[in-house]
Design a protein around this motif. Structure first.
Motif, PDB file in Angstrom:
ATOM      1  N   PHE A 280       0.802  -1.225   0.000  1.00 22.60           N
ATOM      2  CA  PHE A 280       0.000   0.000   0.000  1.00 22.60           C
ATOM      3  C   PHE A 280       0.834   1.274   0.000  1.00 22.60           C
ATOM      4  CE2 PHE A 280      -2.192  -3.347   2.479  1.00 22.60           C
ATOM      5  CZ  PHE A 280      -3.149  -3.665   1.527  1.00 22.60           C
ATOM      6  N   GLY A 281       2.160   1.144   0.137  1.00 24.20           N
ATOM      7  CA  GLY A 281       3.010   2.324   0.201  1.00 24.20           C
ATOM      8  C   GLY A 281       3.016   2.946   1.587  1.00 24.20           C
ATOM      9  N   HIS A 282       3.762   4.019   1.747  1.00 18.99           N
ATOM     10  CA  HIS A 282       3.791   4.718   3.040  1.00 18.99           C
ATOM     11  C   HIS A 282       4.093   6.193   2.814  1.00 18.99           C
ATOM     12  CE1 HIS A 282       8.113   3.353   2.610  1.00 18.99           C
ATOM     13  NE2 HIS A 282       8.259   4.659   2.788  1.00 18.99           N
ATOM     14  N   VAL A 283       3.827   6.988   3.825  1.00 23.34           N
ATOM     15  CA  VAL A 283       4.153   8.414   3.776  1.00 23.34           C
ATOM     16  C   VAL A 283       5.407   8.643   4.620  1.00 23.34           C
ATOM     17  CG1 VAL A 283       1.777   9.125   3.403  1.00 23.34           C
ATOM     18  CG2 VAL A 283       2.643   8.935   5.749  1.00 23.34           C
ATOM     19  N   LYS A 284       6.079   9.721   4.353  1.00 25.40           N
ATOM     20  CA  LYS A 284       7.293  10.071   5.094  1.00 25.40           C
ATOM     21  C   LYS A 284       6.995  10.158   6.582  1.00 25.40           C
ATOM     22  CE  LYS A 284      10.890  13.629   5.343  1.00 25.40           C
ATOM     23  NZ  LYS A 284      11.361  14.929   4.788  1.00 25.40           N
TER      24      LYS A 284
ATOM     25  N   ALA B 298      11.165   5.362   7.091  1.00 22.98           N
ATOM     26  CA  ALA B 298      10.356   5.979   6.030  1.00 22.98           C
ATOM     27  C   ALA B 298      10.816   7.417   5.817  1.00 22.98           C
ATOM     28  CB  ALA B 298       8.880   5.927   6.400  1.00 22.98           C
ATOM     29  N   ASN B 299      11.854   7.586   4.997  1.00 22.65           N
ATOM     30  CA  ASN B 299      12.457   8.900   4.787  1.00 22.65           C
ATOM     31  C   ASN B 299      11.730   9.744   3.743  1.00 22.65           C
ATOM     32  OD1 ASN B 299      14.567   8.315   6.633  1.00 22.65           O
ATOM     33  ND2 ASN B 299      15.601   7.113   5.051  1.00 22.65           N
ATOM     34  N   LYS B 300      10.867   9.095   2.943  1.00 24.86           N
ATOM     35  CA  LYS B 300      10.108   9.831   1.924  1.00 24.86           C
ATOM     36  C   LYS B 300       8.841   9.051   1.590  1.00 24.86           C
ATOM     37  CE  LYS B 300      12.790   7.783  -1.869  1.00 24.86           C
ATOM     38  NZ  LYS B 300      13.611   8.057  -3.062  1.00 24.86           N
ATOM     39  N   ASP B 301       7.915   9.727   0.951  1.00 24.63           N
ATOM     40  CA  ASP B 301       6.698   9.048   0.512  1.00 24.63           C
ATOM     41  C   ASP B 301       7.045   7.962  -0.506  1.00 24.63           C
ATOM     42  OD1 ASP B 301       5.407  10.862   2.069  1.00 24.63           O
ATOM     43  OD2 ASP B 301       4.352  11.896   0.447  1.00 24.63           O
ATOM     44  N   ARG B 302       6.305   6.855  -0.464  1.00 27.40           N
ATOM     45  CA  ARG B 302       6.580   5.754  -1.385  1.00 27.40           C
ATOM     46  C   ARG B 302       5.258   5.103  -1.804  1.00 27.40           C
ATOM     47  NH1 ARG B 302       7.450   0.198  -0.885  1.00 27.40           N
ATOM     48  NH2 ARG B 302       8.922  -0.699  -2.374  1.00 27.40           N
ATOM     49  N   ALA B 303       5.095   4.943  -3.101  1.00 29.45           N
ATOM     50  CA  ALA B 303       3.893   4.274  -3.619  1.00 29.45           C
ATOM     51  C   ALA B 303       4.019   2.770  -3.418  1.00 29.45           C
ATOM     52  CB  ALA B 303       3.711   4.587  -5.099  1.00 29.45           C
ATOM     53  N   GLY B 304       2.889   2.108  -3.207  1.00 27.81           N
ATOM     54  CA  GLY B 304       2.889   0.661  -3.032  1.00 27.81           C
ATOM     55  C   GLY B 304       2.588  -0.069  -4.327  1.00 27.81           C
ATOM     56  N   LYS B 305       2.548  -1.386  -4.242  1.00 24.27           N
ATOM     57  CA  LYS B 305       2.340  -2.218  -5.420  1.00 24.27           C
ATOM     58  C   LYS B 305       0.941  -2.046  -6.006  1.00 24.27           C
ATOM     59  CE  LYS B 305       6.435  -4.112  -5.101  1.00 24.27           C
ATOM     60  NZ  LYS B 305       7.513  -3.667  -6.022  1.00 24.27           N
ATOM     61  N   PHE B 306      -0.059  -1.784  -5.167  1.00 29.94           N
ATOM     62  CA  PHE B 306      -1.401  -1.555  -5.694  1.00 29.94           C
ATOM     63  C   PHE B 306      -1.413  -0.338  -6.619  1.00 29.94           C
ATOM     64  CE2 PHE B 306      -3.175  -4.592  -2.727  1.00 29.94           C
ATOM     65  CZ  PHE B 306      -4.375  -4.982  -3.320  1.00 29.94           C
ATOM     66  N   GLU B 307      -0.734   0.718  -6.204  1.00 32.53           N
ATOM     67  CA  GLU B 307      -0.662   1.917  -7.050  1.00 32.53           C
ATOM     68  C   GLU B 307       0.129   1.642  -8.319  1.00 32.53           C
ATOM     69  OE1 GLU B 307      -0.011   5.832  -5.018  1.00 32.53           O
ATOM     70  OE2 GLU B 307       0.193   4.536  -3.254  1.00 32.53           O
TER      71      GLU B 307
END
Length: 387
Positions: A211-215, A221-230
Motif C-alpha cells: 500500500f506504500g507509506h508516507v514520510k 520511512a524517509n520519503k513518501d513511497r507508492a505501493g504495489k497496488f498503485e
C-alpha cells in the motif's frame, strides 16, 4: 510496400484518388474496385494496409462493406468517402469502426494527412501485436496433456474478464506462468504486471510494500513511497504465496478489493485504484481458514475462478515436450548448440518422481547439457540427474 484498396463506383473520383496517392508515395500499390462486391472479393484475396471506401454505391453500400471488412480483419483501417449530404451516414460509419471519413470532392491535404495517420496507426498495431507475441514467448505454457489443455481453455475464457483468479498447486509447477498468461491475454496487457512474493517479505513490511507509506510513517520511512497496488493501477497485481500473508495485511487487501481504494501506511487519505488481482498459493487455504491463519471473506473474494496447476508427476506425458523446450531454450541462452536427448534418456526422465516439479526438471536438463555427452543418453541421466 503498402497496399491500398479503393472501393469507389465513380471513375473520376477513383482517378483523382489514385493520382493523389501515387504522387504522394510511388511505393503505394493501389488496387481499384468499382463496387462493394468487387471490393470485398479483392479484400479476401490479398492483404491490404488501408481501405478507402465510398458510402453510396450500387449492389452493396459502403456501410455493408465496412462491416464485412471488420469481420475479416478488424485491424485494417477503413476511411469512408462521403458526399456532402451523407454526413449523417458518415458518422454512423464511425460508430461501426471506420477510421475516418472524407468528403467529396476530396481535399488534397485532408486526404493525404488521413492516409498517413491511418497507415501509421495500422503499422503500430502490427508492431504491438508482434511485441506482445515476442514477450509471450518468454512465458510459454508447454504441454498437451489433458490437465494443461484444460488450464489453457480456462485461461482463454477468463483472461478477457476482470474476474479474480486463485491459482493453486505445489511449488515449481508454473503458477506464475499461469498468472502471466492471464495478464497477457487480457485487456490490461498494455499496463503493468506487478508481482509480489508475500512469503519473501517480512510481515512488518508487507503492508508498506502493498500500500506504500508516507514520510515519517516509521523509522526508515524517509520519503513518501507508492505501493504495489498503485504501481499496478490499470493493470494486474499478482500476489504469489498469499497464504503466507499476515492477517493484518489480509484485512487491508480485503478492503482494497471491496472498495477499490488503498491507504498508504501513516496516511488517512484514500487512493482510488483499478487493479485486477490474481493470487497464488501452495497451501490449502481452507485448512488455513480452519486454523485461523487465513480470512474466509478474503478467500471468497479471491477465489472467483480457481485454477489448479498439476504436479509434473500428474502430467508425465508432457516431459518429452518440456525436455525438448528446455534443451533448446537453455542452449540459446548460453549461445551453444542444442543437444539431443535420445529416447532412452527421455524414458528414464519419465520414470522419475519429480518432487520439485517443472522447476526441478529444468535444472536437471541444464545439468545434463553441461555435463552429459554430445547426445544425452540414459547413462548420462543416471549419472548426473542425482535422483
Amino acid at each position: 510496400m503498402q497496399q491500398i484498396l479503393i472501393v469507389e463506383d465513380e471513375p473520376a473520383i477513383r482517378r483523382v484518388l489514385v493520382k493523389i496517392l501515387t504522387e504522394e508515395n510511388s511505393s503505394y500499390k493501389i488496387v481499384e474496385a468499382v463496387n462493394g462486391v468487387d471490393g470485398l472479393q479483392a479484400f479476401n484475396k490479398q492483404e491490404f494496409n488501408l481501405v478507402l471506401c465510398d458510402i453510396k454505391m450500387p449492389r452493396m453500400d459502403g456501410l455493408e462493406v465496412l462491416e464485412e471488412i471488420k469481420k475479416i480483419n478488424v485491424d485494417v483501417p477503413v476511411v469512408m468517402i462521403s458526399g456532402h449530404g451523407d454526413l449523417e451516414t458518415a458518422v454512423e460509419s464511425m460508430k461501426k469502426g471506420a477510421f475516418d471519413y472524407i468528403s467529396k470532392p476530396p481535399d488534397l491535404n485532408r486526404l493525404l494527412n488521413t492516409v498517413r495517420i491511418a497507415l501509421d496507426s495500422a503499422k503500430l498495431k502490427v508492431e504491438n501485436k508482434q511485441l506482445k507475441k515476442k514477450v509471450a514467448k518468454g512465458f510459454q505454457m508447454i504441454g498437451k496433456s489433458a490437465a494443461i489443455t484444460e488450464i489453457k481453455n480456462v485461461i482463454e475464457k477468463v483472461a478477457p474478464t476482470d474476474a479474480r483468479v486463485l491459482i493453486t498447486g505445489p511449488n515449481g509447477t508454473g503458477k506464475e506462468l499461469v498468472a502471466h498468461w492471464l495478464h497477457q491475454k487480457s485487456d490490461r496487457s498494455k499496463a503493468n504486471f506487478i508481482e509480489v512474493n508475500c512469503a519473501a517479505i517480512p510481515s512488518e513490511l508487507i503492508e508498506s510494500e502493498l500500500f506504500g507509506h508516507v514520510k515519517g510513517a516509521f523509522t526508515s520511512a524517509n520519503k513518501d513511497r507508492a505501493g504495489k497496488f498503485e504501481a499496478a493501477n490499470g493493470g494486474t497485481l499478482f500476489l504469489d504465496e498469499i497464504g503466507d500473508m499476515s492477517l493484518s495485511a489480509q484485512a487491508k487487501v480485503l478492503r482494497a478489493l471491496q472498495e477499490n481504494k488503498v491507504q498508504r501506511v501513516g496516511s488517512d487519505k484514500d487512493l482510488k485504484v483499478n487493479v485486477r488481482v490474481i493470487a497464488a498459493t501452495n497451501k490449502d487455504l481452507k485448512t488455513e481458514i480452519d486454523n485461523k491463519n487465513f480470512r474466509e471473506d478474503l478467500y471468497h473474494r479471491l477465489a472467483v475462478i480457481m485454477i489448479k496447476v498439476p504436479s509434473l508427476d500428474e502430467r508425465k506425458d508432457d516431459i518429452p515436450l518440456l525436455v525438448d523446450y528446455f534443451a533448446k531454450k537453455i542452449a540459446k541462452e548460453n549461445g551453444t548448440s542444442a543437444k539431443v536427448f535420445n529416447q532412452t534418456a527421455v524414458d528414464e526422465l519419465m520414470s522419475y518422481n519429480w518432487t520439485g516439479n517443472v522447476r526441478e526438471l529444468r535444472n536437471v536438463v541444464e545439468r545434463l547439457l553441461i555435463l552429459g555427452g554430445d547426445e544425452i543418453s540414459k547413462d548420462d541421466v543416471e549419472l548426473f540427474a542425482s535422483k
